[in-house]
Scaffold this active site. Structure first.
Site, mmCIF file in Angstrom:
data_model
loop_
_atom_site.group_PDB
_atom_site.id
_atom_site.type_symbol
_atom_site.label_atom_id
_atom_site.label_comp_id
_atom_site.label_asym_id
_atom_site.label_seq_id
_atom_site.Cartn_x
_atom_site.Cartn_y
_atom_site.Cartn_z
ATOM 1 N N HIS A 1 -10.013 -2.591 -1.344
ATOM 2 C CA HIS A 1 -10.141 -1.610 -0.280
ATOM 3 C C HIS A 1 -11.351 -1.980 0.566
ATOM 4 O O HIS A 1 -12.426 -2.276 0.030
ATOM 5 C CB HIS A 1 -10.312 -0.199 -0.856
ATOM 6 C CG HIS A 1 -10.109 0.870 0.171
ATOM 7 N ND1 HIS A 1 -11.092 1.261 1.044
ATOM 8 C CD2 HIS A 1 -9.025 1.613 0.485
ATOM 9 C CE1 HIS A 1 -10.634 2.204 1.842
ATOM 10 N NE2 HIS A 1 -9.389 2.442 1.530
ATOM 11 N N ASP B 1 0.834 -1.196 0.000
ATOM 12 C CA ASP B 1 0.000 0.000 0.000
ATOM 13 C C ASP B 1 0.876 1.256 0.000
ATOM 14 O O ASP B 1 1.715 1.439 0.887
ATOM 15 C CB ASP B 1 -0.901 -0.009 1.239
ATOM 16 C CG ASP B 1 -2.140 0.836 1.067
ATOM 17 O OD1 ASP B 1 -2.222 1.583 0.089
ATOM 18 O OD2 ASP B 1 -3.037 0.742 1.928
ATOM 19 N N ASP B 2 0.705 2.114 -1.007
ATOM 20 C CA ASP B 2 1.422 3.392 -1.106
ATOM 21 C C ASP B 2 2.918 3.213 -1.353
ATOM 22 O O ASP B 2 3.720 4.071 -0.947
ATOM 23 C CB ASP B 2 1.229 4.238 0.166
ATOM 24 C CG ASP B 2 -0.176 4.781 0.319
ATOM 25 O OD1 ASP B 2 -1.090 4.291 -0.370
ATOM 26 O OD2 ASP B 2 -0.370 5.696 1.144
ATOM 27 N N CYS C 1 -6.280 4.698 -3.005
ATOM 28 C CA CYS C 1 -6.340 3.248 -2.780
ATOM 29 C C CYS C 1 -7.517 2.551 -3.466
ATOM 30 O O CYS C 1 -7.322 1.636 -4.268
ATOM 31 C CB CYS C 1 -6.387 2.965 -1.280
ATOM 32 S SG CYS C 1 -4.895 3.471 -0.393
ATOM 33 N N ASP D 1 0.181 -0.227 -5.073
ATOM 34 C CA ASP D 1 -1.082 0.241 -5.671
ATOM 35 C C ASP D 1 -0.966 1.660 -6.221
ATOM 36 O O ASP D 1 -1.717 2.056 -7.111
ATOM 37 C CB ASP D 1 -2.255 0.107 -4.697
ATOM 38 C CG ASP D 1 -2.124 0.958 -3.447
ATOM 39 O OD1 ASP D 1 -1.026 1.474 -3.170
ATOM 40 O OD2 ASP D 1 -3.136 1.105 -2.719
ATOM 41 N N HIS D 2 -0.027 2.442 -5.721
ATOM 42 C CA HIS D 2 0.332 3.764 -6.264
ATOM 43 C C HIS D 2 1.519 4.260 -5.464
ATOM 44 O O HIS D 2 1.980 3.593 -4.528
ATOM 45 C CB HIS D 2 -0.829 4.764 -6.199
ATOM 46 C CG HIS D 2 -1.538 4.772 -4.886
ATOM 47 N ND1 HIS D 2 -0.953 5.261 -3.746
ATOM 48 C CD2 HIS D 2 -2.757 4.315 -4.523
ATOM 49 C CE1 HIS D 2 -1.800 5.109 -2.728
ATOM 50 N NE2 HIS D 2 -2.895 4.533 -3.177
#
Length: 513
Positions: A127, A34-35, A73, A321-322
């Site tokens: 999510h 995540d992130d 997200c 995810d980014h």
């Protein structure tokens, strides 16, 4: 003679049957961080401490320019797991479920489940909440209910002790495990469950499995075992970027005021000017140090996960995810269309294409490409390309399988990302970092080519999901040959008018009417 022939036939039958049987399909493990921007040693980051990801990467296919479709997200994961762009799903926030809001589209794990795989989710994959029907899309995507760690409920609780021992909701939160609820953390629980699941499937060879493992970190808050902070000296992070102010030619609509960072107990009383800041050099260094420590923490857990897998029988795909801004453009967090918010690691290891050392691919790829690529690596029927938004089982990405085979490059491809805004200026109410659908008035579309990033912010009508290309609120053009940090917006320079117009037409064509 007959007896001899019969005996020979009996002896040869297992060999013949084995030769005629289709090859066993591999297990598939998809790991989502995540992130996570590519702060990984294998991606050339000299500050990273990621020995387990680096070791895994040595035998893997590494895509150096992979991009998320939206730096938030829920929209990013919905896009990844359905293989469709945010504009196709009409999902730009956290508050709608695609099956009831847009269409009953087949997901990546659902496709595997429908083709004979046992599918299971650990941690944060979809999510949580409304955007996955409060069930992580069970039972359609998963063969059993998704595993959510019990300590997940404390992720936004006051569990960070300050110097006086008062529990706070801090951004920076190194902890001793014994002081935390249940004496553990969510990602530790999720990896333990994933390993339990893998071990439980080791005796069931007849049915391959698809396991999705979703790490919560390095998403804020930066809560991790304290020992990982000691791997990084604070002094390393003061000169990480020279940016301390918003670049003068950045359109105001492109700015994200990092409201979630400001809201944390250890930052909300520091009088950071809204919307442009800046934050102090000390705070900036501390955020970067804690982000890297969070990555190092989940790298350690990743090593435990990989240690429990049979890599000779398992396809493993790793991604973020980014991304996340660490002070570039004087911005923090995600919520933008810049390279640092959109570029993610994408690493594939497969027994079908084993490597003695890492192979790097520098063409443009998107997270949309994950769905058809994993389908091909598992030997499942190919995922059709979407011809219309009404098709339930299709994808909008391209398979990377030909590249893994060495049959082509991705030089001609582009990546399309987007981000919504409620207005031209950064605002607290509505939150311009995370606007709800009803408040979206502007959509920023960003095209990443081999050389350029071109971004156009245009009027968006949330009522019917249409856009007006003639109503423009901002334009950005960056040349990555000269400006990999996207510091100098070239739009005001007449010399680049032809390039800008060409990219503008290409962007409009890729997005559609």
């Amino acid at each position: 003679m007959i007896t001899a022939r019969l005996l020979f036939s009996l002896l040869m039958m297992p060999v013949l049957l084995d030769a005629a049987a289709p090859p066993r399909r591999p297990n598939v493990v998809m790991v989502i961080f995540d992130d996570l921007r590519p702060v990984i040693g294998a991606y050339g980051d000299p500050l990273a401490s990621t020995p387990h990801l680096d070791n895994f990467a040595r035998g893997s296919h590494i895509f150096t320019r992979a991009y998320s479709q939206q730096s938030l997200c829920a929209p990013s994961r919905n896009s990844l797991l359905t293989g469709r762009r945010p504009d196709t799903l009409h999902l730009y926030d956290f508050y709608s479920y695609w099956r009831t809001f847009t269409g009953n589209f087949t997901t990546l794990p659902q496709y595997f489940k429908e083709h004979g795989y046992y599918t299971y989710s650990c941690g944060k994959v979809f999510h949580p909440g409304l955007s996955s029907n409060n069930t992580d899309d069970y039972p359609l995507s998963w063969s059993a209910p998704a595993f959510r760690p019990r300590t997940e409920q404390f992720m936004n609780s006051p569990v960070c002790p300050d110097k006086e021992g008062i529990l706070r909701k801090n951004l920076i939160c190194p902890v001793e495990l014994q002081t935390q609820p249940y004496k553990t953390l969510p990602d530790i629980e999720s990896v333990a469950e994933a390993l339990r699941f893998v071990e439980s499937r080791s005796t069931r060879k007849q049915e391959p499995f698809f396991l999705a493992m979703g790490f919560h970190k390095p998403h804020i808050n930066f809560r991790f075992p304290r020992q990982f902070l000691s791997r990084f000296h604070l002094s390393q992070f003061y000169n990480y970027t020279e940016d301390s102010l918003k670049p003068p030619d950045m359109p105001a609509v492109a700015w994200n005021p990092y409201t979630d960072v400001r809201a944390r107990d250890d930052f909300k009383h520091t009088n950071i000017s809204f919307p442009y800041g800046p934050i102090s050099p000390l705070q900036a260094a501390q955020i970067r140090q804690s982000y890297y420590a969070s990555v190092s923490y989940v790298d350690d857990l990743f090593g435990k996960l990989i240690g429990g897998l049979d890599l000779d029988e398992t396809v493993v795909l790793v991604l973020g995810d980014h991304g996340w801004s660490l002070g570039e453009h004087a911005e923090w967090a995600k919520y933008s269309n810049f390279e640092v918010a959109l570029r993610v690691p994408l690493i594939i290891r497969t027994p079908q294409f084993p490597l003695a050392q890492a192979r790097y691919y520098h063409g443009i790829t998107e997270l949309l490409d994950v769905f058809p690529t994993l389908v091909d690596l598992a030997g499942l029927p190919k995922l059709p390309n979407c011809q219309s938004s009404q098709e339930l089982t299709c994808g909008e990405g391209k398979s990377l399988y030909p590249q893994l085979m060495g049959l082509g490059s991705a030089d001609e491809h582009v990546a399309l990302s987007q981000y919504p805004r409620p207005g031209m200026l950064p605002t607290k109410h509505p939150n311009s970092d995370k606007p709800k659908l009803r408040n979206i008035k502007i959509m920023g579309y960003s095209l990443r080519t081999d050389i350029y990033r071109y971004t156009m912010w245009v009027r968006f009508h949330a009522q019917n999901f249409s856009r007006d290309w003639h109503d423009v609120y901002g334009e950005e053009l960056y040349d990555h040959r000269l400006d990999s940090g996207e510091e100098l917006n070239l739009v005001p320079l007449p010399h680049y008018d032809d390039v800008r117009q060409r990219l503008r037409l290409r962007l409009m064509k890729v997005v559609g009417s």
